[in-house]
Design a protein around this motif. Structure first.
Motif, PDB file in Angstrom:
ATOM      1  N   ALA A   1       1.241  -1.214   6.153  1.00 13.95           N
ATOM      2  CA  ALA A   1       0.970  -0.905   4.609  1.00 13.95           C
ATOM      3  C   ALA A   1       2.328  -1.230   4.208  1.00 13.95           C
ATOM      4  O   ALA A   1       2.249  -1.583   2.689  1.00 13.95           O
TER       5      ALA A   1
ATOM      6  N   PHE B   1       0.779   2.673  10.692  1.00 13.15           N
ATOM      7  CA  PHE B   1       0.473   2.609   9.247  1.00 13.15           C
ATOM      8  C   PHE B   1       1.456   2.021   8.386  1.00 13.15           C
ATOM      9  O   PHE B   1       1.388   1.032   7.435  1.00 13.15           O
TER      10      PHE B   1
ATOM     11  N   ARG C   1     -12.863   2.236  15.603  1.00 13.86           N
ATOM     12  CA  ARG C   1     -13.740   1.943  14.416  1.00 13.86           C
ATOM     13  C   ARG C   1     -14.077   0.562  14.665  1.00 13.86           C
ATOM     14  O   ARG C   1     -13.576  -0.462  14.743  1.00 13.86           O
TER      15      ARG C   1
ATOM     16  N   PHE D   1      -9.963   6.441  20.063  1.00 12.38           N
ATOM     17  CA  PHE D   1     -10.484   6.240  18.871  1.00 12.38           C
ATOM     18  C   PHE D   1     -10.994   4.770  18.708  1.00 12.38           C
ATOM     19  O   PHE D   1      -9.927   3.965  18.961  1.00 12.38           O
TER      20      PHE D   1
ATOM     21  N   ASN E   1      -7.317 -11.262   5.453  1.00 11.48           N
ATOM     22  CA  ASN E   1      -7.676 -11.606   6.626  1.00 11.48           C
ATOM     23  C   ASN E   1      -7.083 -10.158   7.565  1.00 11.48           C
ATOM     24  O   ASN E   1      -5.816  -9.629   7.028  1.00 11.48           O
ATOM     25  N   ARG E   2      -7.830  -9.813   8.469  1.00 12.87           N
ATOM     26  CA  ARG E   2      -7.540  -8.427   9.005  1.00 12.87           C
ATOM     27  C   ARG E   2      -8.136  -8.421  10.454  1.00 12.87           C
ATOM     28  O   ARG E   2      -9.098  -9.158  10.769  1.00 12.87           O
ATOM     29  N   LEU E   3      -7.298  -7.826  11.181  1.00 11.03           N
ATOM     30  CA  LEU E   3      -7.795  -7.401  12.595  1.00 11.03           C
ATOM     31  C   LEU E   3      -9.089  -7.078  12.860  1.00 11.03           C
ATOM     32  O   LEU E   3      -9.513  -6.041  12.032  1.00 11.03           O
ATOM     33  N   ASP E   4      -9.793  -7.558  13.833  1.00 12.57           N
ATOM     34  CA  ASP E   4     -10.985  -6.852  14.133  1.00 12.57           C
ATOM     35  C   ASP E   4     -10.668  -5.867  15.402  1.00 12.57           C
ATOM     36  O   ASP E   4      -9.818  -5.802  15.903  1.00 12.57           O
TER      37      ASP E   4
ATOM     38  N   ILE F   1     -12.961   7.219   9.407  1.00 13.52           N
ATOM     39  CA  ILE F   1     -11.579   7.440  10.381  1.00 13.52           C
ATOM     40  C   ILE F   1     -11.309   8.805  10.677  1.00 13.52           C
ATOM     41  O   ILE F   1     -11.134   9.465  11.745  1.00 13.52           O
TER      42      ILE F   1
ATOM     43  N   MET G   1     -10.717 -11.780  14.131  1.00 17.51           N
ATOM     44  CA  MET G   1     -10.140 -11.532  12.710  1.00 17.51           C
ATOM     45  C   MET G   1     -11.321 -11.402  11.871  1.00 17.51           C
ATOM     46  O   MET G   1     -12.428 -12.165  11.950  1.00 17.51           O
ATOM     47  N   LEU G   2     -11.359 -10.512  10.812  1.00 19.13           N
ATOM     48  CA  LEU G   2     -12.089 -10.407   9.931  1.00 19.13           C
ATOM     49  C   LEU G   2     -11.623 -10.977   8.647  1.00 19.13           C
ATOM     50  O   LEU G   2     -10.602 -11.049   8.352  1.00 19.13           O
TER      51      LEU G   2
ATOM     52  N   ASP H   1      -5.295  -1.572  10.467  1.00 17.16           N
ATOM     53  CA  ASP H   1      -5.663  -3.021   9.766  1.00 17.16           C
ATOM     54  C   ASP H   1      -4.712  -3.369   8.916  1.00 17.16           C
ATOM     55  O   ASP H   1      -3.855  -2.460   8.889  1.00 17.16           O
ATOM     56  N   GLU H   2      -4.830  -4.075   7.845  1.00 16.33           N
ATOM     57  CA  GLU H   2      -3.640  -4.828   7.200  1.00 16.33           C
ATOM     58  C   GLU H   2      -3.335  -3.691   5.941  1.00 16.33           C
ATOM     59  O   GLU H   2      -2.277  -3.596   5.466  1.00 16.33           O
ATOM     60  N   SER H   3      -4.229  -2.734   5.723  1.00 11.49           N
ATOM     61  CA  SER H   3      -4.090  -1.785   4.717  1.00 11.49           C
ATOM     62  C   SER H   3      -3.681  -0.449   5.368  1.00 11.49           C
ATOM     63  O   SER H   3      -3.308   0.389   4.557  1.00 11.49           O
TER      64      SER H   3
ATOM     65  N   VAL I   1      -1.655  -8.758   9.195  1.00 10.20           N
ATOM     66  CA  VAL I   1      -3.191  -8.578   9.351  1.00 10.20           C
ATOM     67  C   VAL I   1      -3.498  -7.266  10.159  1.00 10.20           C
ATOM     68  O   VAL I   1      -4.316  -6.820  10.280  1.00 10.20           O
TER      69      VAL I   1
ATOM     70  N   ASP J   1     -16.463  -2.813  13.867  1.00  6.19           N
ATOM     71  CA  ASP J   1     -16.359  -3.445  12.755  1.00  6.19           C
ATOM     72  C   ASP J   1     -17.229  -3.225  11.784  1.00  6.19           C
ATOM     73  O   ASP J   1     -18.480  -3.409  12.125  1.00  6.19           O
TER      74      ASP J   1
ATOM     75  N   ASN K   1      -5.173   1.393   7.620  1.00  6.72           N
ATOM     76  CA  ASN K   1      -6.505   2.247   8.035  1.00  6.72           C
ATOM     77  C   ASN K   1      -6.476   1.981   9.904  1.00  6.72           C
ATOM     78  O   ASN K   1      -6.466   0.805  10.296  1.00  6.72           O
ATOM     79  N   LEU K   2      -6.570   3.151  10.286  1.00  4.85           N
ATOM     80  CA  LEU K   2      -6.619   3.334  11.890  1.00  4.85           C
ATOM     81  C   LEU K   2      -8.116   2.445  12.355  1.00  4.85           C
ATOM     82  O   LEU K   2      -9.215   2.480  12.089  1.00  4.85           O
ATOM     83  N   LEU K   3      -7.683   1.383  13.286  1.00  7.94           N
ATOM     84  CA  LEU K   3      -8.753   0.680  13.824  1.00  7.94           C
ATOM     85  C   LEU K   3      -8.914   1.084  15.372  1.00  7.94           C
ATOM     86  O   LEU K   3     -10.147   1.375  15.675  1.00  7.94           O
TER      87      LEU K   3
ATOM     88  N   VAL L   1       0.949  -1.230   0.129  1.00  4.65           N
ATOM     89  CA  VAL L   1       0.092   0.015  -0.055  1.00  4.65           C
ATOM     90  C   VAL L   1       0.888   1.156  -0.044  1.00  4.65           C
ATOM     91  O   VAL L   1       0.789   2.265  -0.846  1.00  4.65           O
ATOM     92  N   THR L   2       1.920   1.326   0.766  1.00  2.00           N
ATOM     93  CA  THR L   2       2.673   2.528   0.818  1.00  2.00           C
ATOM     94  C   THR L   2       3.435   2.481  -0.602  1.00  2.00           C
ATOM     95  O   THR L   2       3.872   3.992  -1.031  1.00  2.00           O
TER      96      THR L   2
END
Lengths: 141, 141, 141, 141
Positions: free
Chosen positions: D67, D63, C46, C44, D5-8, C55, B1-2, D36-38, D112, C48, D40-42, A52-53
């Motif tokens: 990323a 980030f 987010r 903060f 797969n991504r953290l919730d 954000i 996990m999602l 998350d894996e991209s 993730v 699910d 973006n702030l969770l 992504v970066t």
């Protein structure tokens, strides 16, 4: 009045194809950006698994190579503390990249665009950027 | 996990092909951007003659449609002075676009990416964005 | 010298819990931001399914509500063409939000922080922001 | 189509709890960000006494780690004048952080999400980030 030579979209796709083929060979999914001679984006692809970066970094490398008419790794060599070039890496809102992987695309001694790769090591990025240019030039001859 | 579903690069190329075909039919060279479900760029093409401003606008439309899971023209309808949504068009560093031409890409009721077009009128941009989605969905069935 | 009253992290967590409970009731996963009285982020979350664009929007709403000591929907009412407030929505680098969903958090008539919600309609965002404040104040009494 | 797969949010809270416990042990109030894996702030928490600058730094570290799928201290090692990576620290609008304290969160060999800590020395930040990951992984087994 000036007349300017510039990559078209078909050229950009050839450049991407050449770079992506090399990225596939070395097993590194890359972000690949092609700009015109003014540094404006023509085409971009993020291979599955590209970072992504690297979306931004690849574009900044291509922008720099075209708009400054200089390979980013050449800026890197000069961008050391004490050299009067140092600091260039934070210019243009941070878009001027000195990380290896951005090359100007030249035809008949003239810069007609830029290619930027990101997601591997700088050496891998440079290797794939050069492969894109080699493929492009081989298609023209 | 999602667990999240996301367009891959091959999907993005199908979306671009569908949009570009329609742009060719109506004779408007477009900038075409495809993002993943999080709004990060997957692929971009500036057709020969596409506008320089549209490089960013197309990306912002695709980003908005994916990351906010809403068509940009729907935001446009609500973003009028006196409506509580007004002002959204300057958010996220100005990247949140309310100009028609950005559509979420949905598969099985889920947003898996975004498509953004720019260089024509908003109606032309919306038309070509939809053509991209129609082509993509027809290839899947 | 000034002495300033400010939410602490435990307060921020209570505000988030109240807002999240309400968001769960109405079935809208939200982005929830809490700032201190200076507009700087304290906490903060987010939920699910919260939107990626939200954000930033949630943080900008909380920032605005605290730092300008005004609910974002109040700015929205005034931010109409011809009113001298119009244009405020693009100030502070675009961080000043006039979209409904940001409320100052007040204790003893004094602003001690801000709460910002985003991902629903502005009305839903405002409803959940108020629920956060109500829960926070009920815990104090 | 890709499946990712991504953290919730619950995962993010576990990561924060682990990092905050360690920060408490060493007596340094931290800013703690989870993406998350991209990238973006969770979730985010500023412990009482955490630094205002660290609000952004912690987020940028998380980030970057997610990323770019690389620990920020690994970038730091390579980001020295004369190395082709030098300059990466100002990329992506300055969001790419090479300051120690950002770690990718990995499950089954896959990134993730990311965790970023800031307010202590880089070593303290790295220590607490690792404590967050250790706590998260211990909860999963």
């Amino acid at each position: 009045m000036l007349t300017v030579n510039r990559l078209d979209l078909a050229d950009a796709q050839v450049l991407i194809a050449g770079a992506a083929a090399r990225a596939g060979e070395i097993g590194i999914p890359m972000c690949i950006a092609i700009t015109d001679e003014s540094g404006n984006l023509l085409a971009f692809e993020r291979m599955d698994g590209g970072k992504v970066t690297s979306i931004t970094v690849a574009q900044d490398k291509a922008f720099t190579a075209a708009a400054a008419r200089k390979a980013t790794h050449e800026y890197n060599q000069a961008c050391v503390p004490g050299n009067l070039v140092f600091g260039i890496h934070t210019e243009v809102g941070g878009r001027l990249s000195v990380v290896g992987g951005g090359l100007p695309v030249m035809v008949d001694g003239e810069v007609v665009g830029g290619i930027g790769l990101s997601s591997g090591t700088p050496q891998q990025d440079m290797d794939c950027a050069q492969a894109g240019i080699d493929h492009f030039l081989s298609q023209r001859s």
